[in-house]
Write an enzyme that holds these catalytic residues in place. Structure first.
Site, mmCIF file in Angstrom:
data_model
loop_
_atom_site.group_PDB
_atom_site.id
_atom_site.type_symbol
_atom_site.label_atom_id
_atom_site.label_comp_id
_atom_site.label_asym_id
_atom_site.label_seq_id
_atom_site.Cartn_x
_atom_site.Cartn_y
_atom_site.Cartn_z
ATOM 1 N N ASP A 84 -6.415 1.733 -3.300
ATOM 2 C CA ASP A 84 -7.599 1.652 -2.442
ATOM 3 C C ASP A 84 -7.770 2.933 -1.622
ATOM 4 O O ASP A 84 -8.707 3.043 -0.834
ATOM 5 C CB ASP A 84 -7.568 0.410 -1.549
ATOM 6 N N ASP B 167 -1.682 0.678 -4.298
ATOM 7 C CA ASP B 167 -2.619 -0.357 -4.736
ATOM 8 C C ASP B 167 -4.018 0.186 -4.986
ATOM 9 O O ASP B 167 -4.958 -0.580 -5.165
ATOM 10 C CB ASP B 167 -2.657 -1.517 -3.744
ATOM 11 N N ASP C 169 -2.875 5.804 -3.757
ATOM 12 C CA ASP C 169 -1.695 5.142 -3.209
ATOM 13 C C ASP C 169 -1.303 4.009 -4.145
ATOM 14 O O ASP C 169 -1.865 3.864 -5.231
ATOM 15 C CB ASP C 169 -1.966 4.652 -1.780
ATOM 16 N N SER D 80 0.838 -1.195 0.000
ATOM 17 C CA SER D 80 0.000 0.000 0.000
ATOM 18 C C SER D 80 0.875 1.247 0.000
ATOM 19 O O SER D 80 1.696 1.429 -0.885
ATOM 20 C CB SER D 80 -0.956 -0.041 1.191
#
EC number: 5.4.2.8
Length: 474
Positions: free
Chosen positions: A246, A244, A242, A101
């Protein structure tokens, strides 16, 4: 300290995860799925990843481990975490997302998903226990690289289709949007979705070297860069996420980032949510501004998802959740403008970005005007990096031990009128200013959140809080 579960997923140093640890936890996850009857032997397990240098190798190690455990790994390539979760729900398949992340590049992680969504805290404990039991098993810890059938296009396309009809084709027409691409897995997907709704998208800042972007604690250097782009290109907004995808990043026309909890509130209004689940760190004005039931939780998507699940079990409809980082979760099915949005109980960056941009178009006002319309208390957040876990735990324990300890440490800031220890320690000073500290569950960092009546007061309080925490000898 080796890899461990944080606020969302297993996290650790990349050097530790590129090896037997990833094989072990992939095997433990497979065993848990089989033991609980969540899947049958030979079931498909999806594997996705972000663009960190170590992610491809960790994914390959996990695919080999899954195959040894009797599963059929499917390679979904580099894609957003919500895209992987959505595709898993479509296929009824469990999945692994290899991502750290927003945490530093020398770290990485694994997020685990059941066929119906993200694992909960009890599942994390079960996986950890099984990993301990299997740690001496040579087969469970064997390091080899595996492969799976390539479903990267199918998974990505299914995610894009989710948002193709959410707005009219001209729903974002007239907007000139900068897309800060850096090393986000959503950088090309966001272009497709935004252009599909009529926006003029200009890519900036693409990087083949991994750049960790924390949407909840955006660095001063990044803020300066965003402001410069906004001025140079006359953008109406800049969007990003960010690593990834999410957690969203959205700025107004000046390059000033919008708070993630404001994006969540905007999304709730657009979708006419009836219940909101959100952590204690989200803006204290959410209750009054939303006008609907708000359930406060600890920090971390598993806690928000648990609150949404409980609400749905009580018969609540139009249930959604969001965090201070802006990630939005749908706990039930929604509809908007004739389009349906099936439940997706995992953080998503695309929905809040679209919601805020569409609200600006409909209101015929810049995003700075949308921020002003909501009149939330001014909230800021920051962090102290490289703050050891044991030091942050000791500090919070010291403060929770007595009111005298709190007064001693924060007397230079003001008189503390009340405290809340739901997650970390939240201090309310006389006059209503709020300062909340909590150790990060993902990296050796100490988080600091503040609220005040105006921007100058909030910035001053954040600077004071970080200075006190930095100088603490606890």
């Amino acid at each position: 300290m080796g890899p461990k579960f944080g606020t969302s997923g297993l996290r650790g140093l990349a050097t530790e995860l590129v090896g037997s640890v990833s094989a072990l936890y992939a095997t433990a996850f497979s065993r848990m799925l089989l033991d609980r009857g969540r899947v049958a032997p030979g079931a498909t397990v999806l594997v996705g990843r972000d663009f960190r240098d170590s992610s491809s190798e960790i994914a390959a190690i996990c695919m080999a481990a899954l195959a040894r455990a009797g599963m059929v790994p499917v390679d979904c390539g580099g894609l957003p975490t919500p895209a992987l979760a959505l595709y898993g729900r479509k296929l009824g398949a469990a999945s692994l997302m290899i991502t750290g992340s927003h945490i530093p590049a020398d770290r990485n992680g694994i997020k685990f998903y059941l066929p119906d969504g993200e694992i909960n805290k009890a599942d994390e404990q079960a996986i950890t226990a099984l990993a301990e039991q299997l740690s001496a098993d040579a087969d469970a810890t064997r390091v080899e690289c595996g492969r799976g059938a390539d479903h990267s296009s199918e998974a990505t396309d299914f995610y894009i289709q989710r948002y193709e009809t959410l707005l009219p084709k001209s729903g974002l027409k007239g907007l000139k949007i900068g897309l800060y691409q850096h090393s986000s897995v959503a950088r090309d997907i966001l272009t497709t979705i935004l252009e599909g709704h009529g926006a003029n998208v200009v890519p900036v800042g693409r990087s083949e070297v991994f750049i960790p972007v924390d949407t909840e604690a955006i660095s001063a250097a990044t803020c300066k860069m965003l402001a410069a782009w906004a001025k140079e290109f006359a953008f109406d907004a800049i969007v990003s996420s960010d690593a990834d995808a999410d957690r969203p990043l959205l700025t107004d026309e000046t390059g000033t980032p919008l708070r993630g909890d404001l994006l969540g509130l905007i999304c709730a209004r657009l979708l006419e949510a009836k219940l909101i689940a959100t952590p204690i760190t989200s803006n204290s004005g959410i209750e009054a501004a939303s006008g609907v039931e708000v359930v406060r939780t600890r920090v971390g998507s598993p806690y928000v998802i648990a609150a949404m699940t409980e609400a749905v079990a009580r018969g609540k409809q139009r249930v959604m959740g969001f965090e201070a980082n802006g990630g939005v979760m749908l706990g039930s099915n929604f509809s908007f403008g004739g389009a349906s949005l099936p439940a997706l109980p995992t953080r998503d960056c695309v929905l809040p970005i679209i919601a805020a941009l569409h609200m600006a178009v409909e209101a015929k006002t810049p995003l700075s005007g949308i921020v002003a319309m909501h009149r939330l208390p001014v909230a800021l957040s920051g962090r102290i990096e490289n703050y050891p876990f044991d030091r942050s735990d000791a500090l919070v324990a010291f403060l929770k031990a007595s009111k005298a300890n709190v007064s001693h440490l924060f007397s230079r800031i003001g008189r503390v009128a009340g405290t809340d220890d739901v997650d970390g320690l939240r201090l309310t000073f006389e006059g209503g200013r709020i300062l909340h500290i909590r150790p990060s569950g993902n990296a050796p960092e100490l988080r600091c959140y503040v609220e005040a009546d105006d921007p100058d007061a909030a910035e001053h309080l954040l600077a004071q809080g970080l200075a006190v925490l930095n100088s603490s000898m606890v």
